[in-house]
Design an enzyme around this catalytic site. Structure first.
Site, PDB file in Angstrom:
ATOM      1  N   ARG A 174     -10.307   7.564   7.614  1.00  0.00           N
ATOM      2  CA  ARG A 174     -10.178   6.320   8.385  1.00  0.00           C
ATOM      3  C   ARG A 174     -10.410   6.550   9.877  1.00  0.00           C
ATOM      4  O   ARG A 174     -10.917   5.677  10.566  1.00  0.00           O
ATOM      5  CB  ARG A 174      -8.792   5.725   8.168  1.00  0.00           C
ATOM      6  CG  ARG A 174      -8.695   5.029   6.827  1.00  0.00           C
ATOM      7  CD  ARG A 174      -7.350   4.390   6.653  1.00  0.00           C
ATOM      8  NE  ARG A 174      -7.354   3.555   5.474  1.00  0.00           N
ATOM      9  CZ  ARG A 174      -6.254   3.234   4.791  1.00  0.00           C
ATOM     10  NH1 ARG A 174      -5.075   3.684   5.191  1.00  0.00           N
ATOM     11  NH2 ARG A 174      -6.340   2.475   3.728  1.00  0.00           N
ATOM     12  N   LYS A 224      -1.608  -4.817 -14.281  1.00  0.00           N
ATOM     13  CA  LYS A 224      -0.977  -6.089 -14.626  1.00  0.00           C
ATOM     14  C   LYS A 224      -1.820  -7.325 -14.330  1.00  0.00           C
ATOM     15  O   LYS A 224      -2.409  -7.444 -13.263  1.00  0.00           O
ATOM     16  CB  LYS A 224       0.338  -6.225 -13.854  1.00  0.00           C
ATOM     17  CG  LYS A 224       1.399  -5.283 -14.372  1.00  0.00           C
ATOM     18  CD  LYS A 224       2.690  -5.483 -13.632  1.00  0.00           C
ATOM     19  CE  LYS A 224       3.803  -4.671 -14.291  1.00  0.00           C
ATOM     20  NZ  LYS A 224       5.040  -4.748 -13.510  1.00  0.00           N
ATOM     21  N   GLY A 242      -6.948   0.612  -4.362  1.00  0.00           N
ATOM     22  CA  GLY A 242      -6.457   1.973  -4.134  1.00  0.00           C
ATOM     23  C   GLY A 242      -6.748   2.909  -5.294  1.00  0.00           C
ATOM     24  O   GLY A 242      -7.317   3.996  -5.110  1.00  0.00           O
ATOM     25  N   GLY A 247      -5.751  -4.637  -0.487  1.00  0.00           N
ATOM     26  CA  GLY A 247      -5.269  -6.018  -0.488  1.00  0.00           C
ATOM     27  C   GLY A 247      -6.278  -6.984   0.115  1.00  0.00           C
ATOM     28  O   GLY A 247      -6.509  -8.074  -0.419  1.00  0.00           O
TER      29      GLY A 247
HETATM   30  P1  ADP Z   1      -6.209  -0.858  -8.071  1.00  0.00           P
HETATM   31  O1  ADP Z   1      -5.254  -0.085  -7.200  1.00  0.00           O
HETATM   32  O2  ADP Z   1      -7.558  -0.209  -8.138  1.00  0.00           O
HETATM   33  O3  ADP Z   1      -6.280  -2.319  -7.715  1.00  0.00           O
HETATM   34  P2  ADP Z   1      -4.173  -1.223 -10.090  1.00  0.00           P
HETATM   35  O4  ADP Z   1      -3.151  -0.755  -9.120  1.00  0.00           O
HETATM   36  O5  ADP Z   1      -4.160  -2.646 -10.484  1.00  0.00           O
HETATM   37  O6  ADP Z   1      -5.644  -0.805  -9.584  1.00  0.00           O
HETATM   38  O7  ADP Z   1      -4.010  -0.417 -11.460  1.00  0.00           O
HETATM   39  C1  ADP Z   1      -4.134   0.976 -11.558  1.00  0.00           C
HETATM   40  C2  ADP Z   1      -3.176   1.556 -12.543  1.00  0.00           C
HETATM   41  O8  ADP Z   1      -3.305   0.942 -13.815  1.00  0.00           O
HETATM   42  C3  ADP Z   1      -3.418   3.027 -12.744  1.00  0.00           C
HETATM   43  O9  ADP Z   1      -2.295   3.758 -12.297  1.00  0.00           O
HETATM   44  C4  ADP Z   1      -3.610   3.167 -14.260  1.00  0.00           C
HETATM   45  O10 ADP Z   1      -2.980   4.307 -14.795  1.00  0.00           O
HETATM   46  C5  ADP Z   1      -2.969   1.916 -14.781  1.00  0.00           C
HETATM   47  N1  ADP Z   1      -3.472   1.582 -16.115  1.00  0.00           N
HETATM   48  C6  ADP Z   1      -4.738   1.399 -16.492  1.00  0.00           C
HETATM   49  N2  ADP Z   1      -4.823   1.169 -17.820  1.00  0.00           N
HETATM   50  C7  ADP Z   1      -3.569   1.205 -18.301  1.00  0.00           C
HETATM   51  C8  ADP Z   1      -2.992   1.060 -19.609  1.00  0.00           C
HETATM   52  N3  ADP Z   1      -3.753   0.811 -20.667  1.00  0.00           N
HETATM   53  N4  ADP Z   1      -1.646   1.166 -19.735  1.00  0.00           N
HETATM   54  C9  ADP Z   1      -0.891   1.418 -18.647  1.00  0.00           C
HETATM   55  N5  ADP Z   1      -1.370   1.574 -17.392  1.00  0.00           N
HETATM   56  C10 ADP Z   1      -2.693   1.462 -17.221  1.00  0.00           C
HETATM   57 MG    MG Z   2      -3.154   0.183  -7.251  1.00  0.00          MG
END
Ligand code: ADP
Ligand code: MG
Length: 392
Positions: A36, A193, A346, A369
């Protein structure tokens, strides 16, 4: 994007206050990843070359407002920035009442989050920041979705407020993918989620030709399609919302595909034995941790046909070696594709790094975000303030 740009302004002899995102990891008083800081260098150099007196603002971590805590001091950042610029960078601890500085000099102001009022966008604080400068430059994309004194409030009171090159470049790259996409446009939304990404999914459905869901999000869609998901991470409360999204896709003549096969395990662990199942054969004591090989091939084929790809969220628990293959396949399909691809988030960035596909993604957003809010179709508060400032 009708805001002023720093490139276009005469900064000779001006006091220029630049908001950067220098929120880097620090360990034992040393910066452990300077990405960064390096990203901000062109902006800082440009301001210096234009003859400005350069003051830099940033936050670091989440200190308690009103309390100086050396753990969150920008001192390591001042040292690192000084090394990268090849000159000394002075860190000023108390700066709100005035910074003594001449053109060609550079001062880093101590962590803006030490000051009470920053987070709640206090107007008095924003006015004090604005009073420090002739020109305020907003260059921190990663905080542009937060209306705080140093990211939004100050823009309303600064004599002149403009976008820095880093922010401008990021907004343009994302607008190209989101507002002027080469069709077919496809989005891949994975992660843990549905609840955190419901409005992202809803908004994307209006824009894209194809939407693929993955990860825990896909599990909720699998359940919404009537399949058992056993012990999988999913959100029963959101099955109805998932069904509404599926209907919305159908009404547009599309669909939200669910995996034909999945990789399951009996425990959420790196050491759990991976087993491939058809999506309708998941047992009660199993959890879905990745997409299966047939699904990976199918999604890769879809990716190969896309003109624009938006990617946020891993499609499996990529942190566990045994459940990383699906996310790797997606990353490599995007790498092979000639589509305009943008990625953000992230964990998504961690996956891109892990699979070594950084160079083949057209644009990797620096803001988690802020990236998601743009994808949601929201106007970022800092950008709205810059546009209002330009209209004044
Ligand atoms: P980002 O930070 O890229 O927006 P998220 O924070 O929404 O992504 O989600 C990432 C997390 O989701 C990771 O830690 C990953 O392990 C988890 N994940 C992905 N698939 C599954 C699954 N089938 N069951 C539980 N956790 C999951
Ligand atoms: Mg995340």
């Amino acid at each position: 994007m009708n805001y002023l740009r720093m490139e276009d302004l005469d900064l000779a002899g001006k006091r220029v206050l630049i908001r950067e995102d220098l929120n880097v990891p620090v360990s034992d008083g040393r910066v452990t990843s300077d990405a960064r800081i390096r990203a901000s260098l062109p902006t800082i150099r440009m301001a210096l070359e234009k003859g400005a007196a350069v003051m830099i603002l940033s936050h670091l971590g989440r200190p308690v407002e009103g309390e100086f805590d050396p753990q969150f001091s920008l001192q390591p950042v001042a040292i690192c920035l000084g090394e990268l610029l090849g000159r000394e960078v002075r860190l000023q601890k108390d700066w709100l009442d005035g910074v003594e500085i001449s053109p060609g000099e550079i001062v880093l102001c101590e962590n803006v989050r030490f000051i009470p009022g920053e987070k709640k966008n206090d107007e008095g604080l924003a006015r004090s920041m604005a009073a420090l400068c002739d020109v305020f430059v907003m260059d921190a994309f990663g905080t542009a979705h937060r209306a705080q004194s140093s990211t939004e409030g100050v823009i309303r009171f600064a004599p002149v407020a403009c976008a820095g090159p880093l922010l401008d470049r990021e907004l343009k790259a994302l607008a190209k993918g989101l507002h002027h996409p080469v069709r077919p446009m496809m989005a891949i939304v994975g992660g843990s989620k549905v609840s955190t990404k419901l409005s992202v999914l809803d908004n994307l459905l209006d824009k894209v030709d194809e939407l693929i869901v993955g990860g825990g999000i896909a599990n909720t869609f699998i359940a919404a399609s009537g399949h058992d998901v056993g012990k999988s991470l999913y959100e029963p409360d959101l099955i109805h919302d998932a069904q509404m999204l599926i209907q919305k896709a159908h009404a547009k003549g599309g669909s939200i595909p669910i995996p034909v096969d999945v990789v399951v395990a009996k425990a959420f662990s790196n050491d759990a034995e991976p087993m491939v199942r058809n999506v309708d054969e998941v047992n009660d004591d199993e959890m879905i941790l990745d997409i299966g090989p047939l699904t990976a091939v199918e999604y890769s084929r879809m990716i190969a046909g896309a003109g624009t790809i938006i990617w946020n969220g891993p499609v499996g628990v990529f942190e566990f070696r045994n459940f990383a293959a699906g996310t790797r396949a997606i990353a490599e399909a995007i790498e092979r594709s000639s589509a305009y691809s943008i990625a953000g988030g992230g964990d998504t960035l961690a996956a891109i790094d892990q699979f070594g596909v950084t160079d083949d993604i057209s644009y990797i957003s620096t803001g988690g975000g802020a990236f998601l809010e743009l994808v949601e179709g929201k106007v970022l508060p800092a950008v709205a303030a810059l546009e209002a400032a330009a209209a004044r």
